[in-house]
Design a protein around this motif. Structure first.
Motif, short mmCIF file in Angstrom:
data_model
loop_
_atom_site.label_atom_id
_atom_site.label_comp_id
_atom_site.label_asym_id
_atom_site.label_seq_id
_atom_site.Cartn_x
_atom_site.Cartn_y
_atom_site.Cartn_z
N SER A 192 4.85 6.47 -3.20
CA SER A 192 4.20 7.39 -3.64
C SER A 192 3.55 7.13 -4.57
CB SER A 192 6.10 8.57 -3.76
OG SER A 192 6.44 8.04 -4.81
N SER B 281 -6.65 2.99 -9.66
CA SER B 281 -7.31 4.08 -9.91
C SER B 281 -8.79 3.83 -10.42
CB SER B 281 -6.06 4.82 -10.74
OG SER B 281 -6.19 3.98 -11.79
N LYS C 156 0.21 7.31 -3.69
CA LYS C 156 -0.62 8.25 -3.24
C LYS C 156 -0.75 8.53 -5.42
CE LYS C 156 2.02 9.38 0.76
NZ LYS C 156 3.11 10.32 1.03
N CYS D 103 -1.96 6.91 -7.71
CA CYS D 103 -2.93 6.10 -7.94
C CYS D 103 -4.31 7.13 -7.65
CB CYS D 103 -2.96 4.77 -7.81
SG CYS D 103 -1.16 3.92 -8.48
N ALA D 104 -4.46 7.49 -6.67
CA ALA D 104 -5.18 8.12 -5.61
C ALA D 104 -6.15 8.75 -6.02
CB ALA D 104 -5.41 8.06 -4.13
N PHE D 105 -4.97 10.05 -6.98
CA PHE D 105 -5.15 11.11 -7.27
C PHE D 105 -5.86 11.10 -8.90
CE2 PHE D 105 -3.55 15.39 -8.73
CZ PHE D 105 -3.66 15.70 -8.49
#
Length: 283
Positions: free
Chosen positions: A208, A33, A211, A213-215
């Protein structure tokens, strides 16, 4: 309003990061992140403008180092000690130290704003208190989690370094755009990568969780950018204490999305938080 956006961003980020950390080690979340947030800032910064100068970049680097160390110590404290003590103590230090620093810098909020600060400090502690079910789990989970001297030092250290990260952001000023934030995300990434390598957790999650982590990285950029601009137009003491109300967003999401039980103490804290924001706005 920007401070509230920051608080909401931090709170939602903590919730999403907490969900991801239930599937993989917390360090595996932040090692993805943080660099993702750095990439986002580097993509956005040229369009925001601002000049690159040494002092703001150094303050940004210092903020990132403090934030990276704070996250590391906070996670270790949560893993080793009782969350019912670690979380509220950390939260009140994050909220309280910038207030004291602001007074030291000559800030003098009005009477209503000062009352709002006091109310917000109480709200942060109440909202951060865990529910009775969670507290029982700290003993029933196989070993009793005690607030040892080591846990105490880690807790205080994380609260102080989180507060230092806030204070450093306040010192950046308003001429550098988002470039100091890029420096902050770069130094924070360096810290958590070194810790992950040393502890054997340097491996990226998949599917998932990646994803999520990106959020988390996206929310991190929104929250820190909002806080950076809030400091440019507001007092360190007032902006910091509003941003420190982020646990309220985390608790509300846990209640709505995961069906977790929210204690009456936490509910009272959220009501006090709304009152505190109102008083600070009026002040």
């Amino acid at each position: 309003m920007l401070a509230l956006v920051a608080a909401f961003g931090y709170g939602v980020s903590d919730f999403v990061g907490g969900v991801a950390s239930r599937r993989v080690a917390a360090l595996r979340v932040v090692i993805v992140s943080y660099p993702f947030s750095l990439l986002l800032v580097l993509l956005i910064a040229p369009f925001v403008g601002g000049s690159i100068s040494l002092a703001p970049i150094l303050w940004g680097l210092a903020s990132g180092v403090a934030g990276g160390v704070a996250v590391w110590w906070f996670y270790v404290a949560l893993a080793s000690g009782p969350m019912s003590v670690v979380s509220p103590l950390t939260a009140v230090l994050v909220a309280g130290i910038p207030v004291v620093a602001g007074f030291g810098l000559g800030e003098r909020p009005g009477v209503l704003a000062f009352a709002g600060i006091a109310l917000a400090l109480i709200a942060v502690v109440l909202v951060s208190k865990e529910s009775p079910d969670e507290a029982a789990g700290e003993v029933a989970g196989g070993r009793e989690l005690k607030f040892t001297r080591t846990v105490a030092w880690l807790t205080v250290g994380s609260g102080v370094t989180f507060a230092v990260a806030f204070i450093c952001l306040h010192q950046i000023g308003d001429e550098s755009g988002l470039w100091p934030l890029a420096a902050s995300r770069a130094s924070a990434t360096a810290v958590v990568w070194c810790v992950a390598l040393a502890s054997g957790h340097f491996s990226a999650p998949h599917g998932s969780v990646l994803k999520l982590c990106a959020f988390v990285g996206t929310l991190d950029v929104i929250a820190n950018a909002a806080l950076l601009y809030a400091y440019q137009g507001g007092l360190l003491s007032l902006v910091s204490v509003i941003a420190s109300l982020y646990p309220a967003a985390t608790v509300m999401l846990a209640m709505v999305m995961l069906g977790e039980r929210v204690s009456r103490i936490q509910q009272a804290g959220m009501v006090l938080a709304l009152g505190a924001v109102g008083l600070i706005a009026l002040g």
